[in-house]
Design a protein around this motif. Structure first.
Motif, PDB file in Angstrom:
ATOM      1  N   PHE A  80      13.577  39.488 -93.569  1.00  0.00           N
ATOM      2  CA  PHE A  80      14.970  39.054 -93.497  1.00  0.00           C
ATOM      3  C   PHE A  80      15.051  37.540 -93.665  1.00  0.00           C
ATOM      4  O   PHE A  80      14.344  36.784 -92.993  1.00  0.00           O
ATOM      5  N   ASP A  81      15.931  37.111 -94.554  1.00  0.00           N
ATOM      6  CA  ASP A  81      16.238  35.696 -94.739  1.00  0.00           C
ATOM      7  C   ASP A  81      17.596  35.403 -94.096  1.00  0.00           C
ATOM      8  O   ASP A  81      18.319  36.318 -93.692  1.00  0.00           O
ATOM      9  N   ARG A  82      17.894  34.106 -94.013  1.00  0.00           N
ATOM     10  CA  ARG A  82      19.161  33.653 -93.425  1.00  0.00           C
ATOM     11  C   ARG A  82      19.332  34.157 -91.993  1.00  0.00           C
ATOM     12  O   ARG A  82      20.419  34.580 -91.582  1.00  0.00           O
ATOM     13  N   VAL A  83      18.251  34.105 -91.260  1.00  0.00           N
ATOM     14  CA  VAL A  83      18.279  34.484 -89.852  1.00  0.00           C
ATOM     15  C   VAL A  83      18.623  33.254 -89.022  1.00  0.00           C
ATOM     16  O   VAL A  83      18.186  32.143 -89.341  1.00  0.00           O
ATOM     17  N   THR A  84      19.391  33.435 -87.973  1.00  0.00           N
ATOM     18  CA  THR A  84      19.672  32.348 -87.035  1.00  0.00           C
ATOM     19  C   THR A  84      18.971  32.642 -85.716  1.00  0.00           C
ATOM     20  O   THR A  84      18.652  33.799 -85.395  1.00  0.00           O
ATOM     21  N   SER A  85      18.734  31.593 -84.945  1.00  0.00           N
ATOM     22  CA  SER A  85      17.978  31.750 -83.709  1.00  0.00           C
ATOM     23  C   SER A  85      18.719  32.556 -82.660  1.00  0.00           C
ATOM     24  O   SER A  85      18.132  32.953 -81.650  1.00  0.00           O
ATOM     25  N   GLN A  86      20.008  32.820 -82.864  1.00  0.00           N
ATOM     26  CA  GLN A  86      20.761  33.609 -81.901  1.00  0.00           C
ATOM     27  C   GLN A  86      20.739  35.100 -82.208  1.00  0.00           C
ATOM     28  O   GLN A  86      21.186  35.910 -81.390  1.00  0.00           O
ATOM     29  N   MET A  87      20.243  35.476 -83.369  1.00  0.00           N
ATOM     30  CA  MET A  87      20.177  36.895 -83.709  1.00  0.00           C
ATOM     31  C   MET A  87      19.111  37.592 -82.869  1.00  0.00           C
ATOM     32  O   MET A  87      18.065  37.025 -82.548  1.00  0.00           O
ATOM     33  N   LYS A  88      19.367  38.829 -82.554  1.00  0.00           N
ATOM     34  CA  LYS A  88      18.442  39.614 -81.733  1.00  0.00           C
ATOM     35  C   LYS A  88      17.064  39.689 -82.371  1.00  0.00           C
ATOM     36  O   LYS A  88      16.040  39.629 -81.684  1.00  0.00           O
ATOM     37  N   ILE A  89      17.038  39.806 -83.689  1.00  0.00           N
ATOM     38  CA  ILE A  89      15.763  39.958 -84.395  1.00  0.00           C
ATOM     39  C   ILE A  89      14.905  38.700 -84.291  1.00  0.00           C
ATOM     40  O   ILE A  89      13.686  38.742 -84.493  1.00  0.00           O
ATOM     41  N   ALA A  90      15.543  37.549 -83.983  1.00  0.00           N
ATOM     42  CA  ALA A  90      14.804  36.300 -83.830  1.00  0.00           C
ATOM     43  C   ALA A  90      14.456  36.007 -82.376  1.00  0.00           C
ATOM     44  O   ALA A  90      13.720  35.056 -82.103  1.00  0.00           O
ATOM     45  N   ARG A  91      14.952  36.802 -81.452  1.00  0.00           N
ATOM     46  CA  ARG A  91      14.765  36.499 -80.034  1.00  0.00           C
ATOM     47  C   ARG A  91      13.912  37.535 -79.302  1.00  0.00           C
ATOM     48  O   ARG A  91      13.221  37.211 -78.345  1.00  0.00           O
ATOM     49  N   GLU A  92      13.975  38.785 -79.733  1.00  0.00           N
ATOM     50  CA  GLU A  92      13.271  39.851 -79.029  1.00  0.00           C
ATOM     51  C   GLU A  92      12.062  40.322 -79.827  1.00  0.00           C
ATOM     52  O   GLU A  92      12.031  40.225 -81.061  1.00  0.00           O
ATOM     53  N   GLU A  93      11.092  40.827 -79.124  1.00  0.00           N
ATOM     54  CA  GLU A  93       9.856  41.278 -79.765  1.00  0.00           C
ATOM     55  C   GLU A  93      10.080  42.623 -80.444  1.00  0.00           C
ATOM     56  O   GLU A  93      10.348  43.627 -79.790  1.00  0.00           O
ATOM     57  N   VAL A  94       9.984  42.631 -81.764  1.00  0.00           N
ATOM     58  CA  VAL A  94      10.157  43.862 -82.535  1.00  0.00           C
ATOM     59  C   VAL A  94       8.896  44.711 -82.477  1.00  0.00           C
ATOM     60  O   VAL A  94       8.941  45.924 -82.410  1.00  0.00           O
ATOM     61  N   PHE A  95       7.734  44.074 -82.518  1.00  0.00           N
ATOM     62  CA  PHE A  95       6.436  44.746 -82.523  1.00  0.00           C
ATOM     63  C   PHE A  95       6.321  45.680 -83.725  1.00  0.00           C
ATOM     64  O   PHE A  95       5.832  46.806 -83.623  1.00  0.00           O
ATOM     65  N   GLY A  96       6.792  45.176 -84.862  1.00  0.00           N
ATOM     66  CA  GLY A  96       6.735  45.958 -86.083  1.00  0.00           C
ATOM     67  C   GLY A  96       6.673  45.045 -87.289  1.00  0.00           C
ATOM     68  O   GLY A  96       6.691  43.811 -87.160  1.00  0.00           O
ATOM     69  N   PRO A  97       6.640  45.614 -88.496  1.00  0.00           N
ATOM     70  CA  PRO A  97       6.438  44.827 -89.725  1.00  0.00           C
ATOM     71  C   PRO A  97       7.724  44.176 -90.215  1.00  0.00           C
ATOM     72  O   PRO A  97       8.214  44.467 -91.316  1.00  0.00           O
ATOM     73  N   VAL A  98       8.276  43.294 -89.400  1.00  0.00           N
ATOM     74  CA  VAL A  98       9.570  42.691 -89.708  1.00  0.00           C
ATOM     75  C   VAL A  98       9.461  41.176 -89.531  1.00  0.00           C
ATOM     76  O   VAL A  98       9.176  40.678 -88.436  1.00  0.00           O
ATOM     77  N   LEU A  99       9.698  40.448 -90.610  1.00  0.00           N
ATOM     78  CA  LEU A  99       9.618  38.987 -90.607  1.00  0.00           C
ATOM     79  C   LEU A  99      11.016  38.395 -90.674  1.00  0.00           C
ATOM     80  O   LEU A  99      11.829  38.777 -91.520  1.00  0.00           O
ATOM     81  N   SER A 100      11.289  37.439 -89.792  1.00  0.00           N
ATOM     82  CA  SER A 100      12.561  36.705 -89.795  1.00  0.00           C
ATOM     83  C   SER A 100      12.314  35.302 -90.329  1.00  0.00           C
ATOM     84  O   SER A 100      11.414  34.605 -89.851  1.00  0.00           O
ATOM     85  N   VAL A 101      13.105  34.873 -91.315  1.00  0.00           N
ATOM     86  CA  VAL A 101      12.934  33.567 -91.947  1.00  0.00           C
ATOM     87  C   VAL A 101      14.094  32.652 -91.540  1.00  0.00           C
ATOM     88  O   VAL A 101      15.264  32.994 -91.728  1.00  0.00           O
ATOM     89  N   LEU A 102      13.745  31.483 -90.986  1.00  0.00           N
ATOM     90  CA  LEU A 102      14.704  30.465 -90.604  1.00  0.00           C
ATOM     91  C   LEU A 102      14.292  29.153 -91.272  1.00  0.00           C
ATOM     92  O   LEU A 102      13.113  28.973 -91.621  1.00  0.00           O
TER      93      LEU A 102
END
Length: 490
Positions: free
Chosen positions: A371-393
């Protein structure tokens, strides 16, 4: 196909559960049954803890010549290496991890841990304090007692070795509870420990659920310390259980590792490092580099390179050594990862990389997702997914990079990529993380401790001085050399 023990290992013998119940162990790549394993009840946990207590209080293990204890651990490491193919296939089948990874890292790492800690027992030393003329004050280190060790499913044998090697080296006895999802290699390890002659009751392996066996274990009054690796929510429960008997606690919990990339970074190394950091074991790693923080000037080029390389990764049968990616460990965990992904879309993150999900409910394959265009307030950037998911900031300067990296409740690890050594060390001092890897080099080593900031844990995993601190008691002995009696109460 390996053969697996299907009973509990308690007091040096294999026994069925007291209630006769079993648990079905499943291959997440195809839904097939691997084994039916005895399920421990609270009565079985009590039996295991009492065996460990007796072995510590009355048995030879804490009283052995340290060199003898070390030789047993070294022989155990050799046993693991002799069975590397069977153990690797076991963990691959049990949790869907590629055979190239279990053969290349997981099982050799487990052997390395026991080999490394085999040299520790006769190196543990106390201290002498002060230079007062009328007394000598000494610190003795002594084995702590019965340790309750609970490990997760993502690195079944490696996680067991991370706990057991220092615990046993320090002269303790232990009750190990592997995840109910992945007990097979831990039970095989108990077989090998039995073969090398580790005394009865020193190592006990029970298989059971966290709610039943785990709760009974950590709340048992005869346990001296809890060591746990897993979710931080469960870590809170460990702290609650530790009130019973005022147990010690060592917690290695979740992470949300940031990777900070500056314009002068070696970009080819960064691409490989980022991909490995998040997609190795499909992100089921506590230090997974799930947040990519890249300088805005480098963003487009780096993301394009990463996506192109990810699209060439091969995902499929975990037993095929040509595949880079296997599957997630359970259908329940797959559903959790998918919820994070769908939530990120709703929050406005832009999915730039994903794949086609299998329609077969019997397997747990999940595509690498970015995922691109992620902000630090999004859940995906704050909580542990423990899966193959990359957040780009993105960030504009050093100060913003540090702020984004620290804007998280976890602090297990951070990655930093730059050719400027001064900047690297300066930023490392400001990152709230227990481990900082600069330009790679973050691989697990037995002698390097793992610390956790914030919700990522309490205490230190691994290390040598740190292991002695975690798994031994210290005693101060004050030896008076005085010849005159105290003037008080005369």
């Amino acid at each position: 196909m390996p053969t697996w023990p299907n009973q509990l290992y308690i007091d040096g013998t294999w026994v069925d559960g007291a209630e006769g119940r079993t648990w079905t162990v499943v291959n997440p790549a195809n839904g097939s049954t691997l084994a039916e394993v005895a399920l421990a009840s609270p009565a079985d946990v009590d039996r295991a803890v009492r065996a460990a207590r007796q072995a510590f209080d009355e048995g030879p293990w804490p009283r052995l010549d340290p060199l003898v204890r070390g030789r047993m651990l070294f022989r155990l490491s050799e046993k693991i290496r002799a069975k590397i193919d069977e153990l690797a296939l076991t963990d691959t089948l049990n949790v869907g991890k590629p055979i190239r990874d279990t053969t290349g890292f997981d099982i050799p790492c487990a052997a390395d841990l026991f080999e490394s800690y085999a040299g520790l027992p006769d190196k543990i030393a106390g201290k002498c304090y002060g230079t007062l003329p009328d007394n000598v004050t000494m610190q003795f280190r002594e084995p702590m007692g019965v340790i309750a060790a609970i490990v997760p499913w993502n690195f079944p044998l490696t996680n067991a070795a991370i706990k057991l090697a220092p615990i046993l080296a320090c002269g303790n006895t232990v009750v190990l509870k592997p995840s109910e999802v992945s007990p097979l290699s831990a039970l095989m390890l108990a077989e090998l420990a039995h073969e090398v002659g580790i005394p009865a009751g020193v190592l006990n392996v029970i298989h059971g659920t966290g709610a039943e066996a785990g709760s009974a274990l950590v709340s048992h009054p005869l346990v001296d310390k809890i060591t746990f690796t897993g979710r931080h929510q469960t870590g809170v429960q460990m702290l609650e259980a530790a009130k019973i008997g005022m147990k010690g606690v060592m917690l290695e919990l979740g992470g949300k590792t940031p990777s900070l990339v500056f314009p002068d970074a070696p970009i080819d190394h960064v691409v490989n490092g980022v991909i490995t950091g998040i997609f190795y074991n499909l992100g089921q790693v506590c230090v997974a580099g799930s947040r990519l923080l890249v300088h805005e000037d480098l963003h487009d080029d780096l993301l394009e390179r990463i996506v192109a390389k990810v699209q060439n990764l091969r995902q499929g049968d975990p037993t095929d050594p040509s595949n880079h990616l296997g599957c997630l460990a359970t259908p329940q965990h797959l559903a959790t990862v998918d919820q994070f992904v769908e939530g990120a879309k709703l929050e406005g993150a832009r999915c730039v990389q994903t794949g086609t999900r299998s329609s077969d409910p019997r397997n747990c394959f999940y595509p690498p997702t970015i995922f691109d265009r992620v902000t630090s307030q999004m859940k995906i950037a704050r909580e542990e997914v423990f899966g193959p998911v990359l957040s780009v900031l993105t960030f504009r300067n050093e100060e913003e990079a540090v702020r984004l990296a620290n804007d998280c409740d976890f602090g297990l690890m951070a990655n930093l990529w730059t050719a400027d050594g001064t900047r690297a060390l300066r930023i490392a001092r400001h990152l709230k993380a227990g481990r900082v890897a600069i330009n790679g080099g973050g691989a697990l080593r037995p002698n390097v401790p793992v610390f956790g900031y914030k919700l990522s844990g309490i205490g230190a995993e691994l290390g040598y001085e740190e292991a002695a601190h975690e798994y031994m008691n210290s005693k101060a002995v004050i030896y008076s050399l005085g010849t005159e009696k105290s003037p008080w109460p005369e």
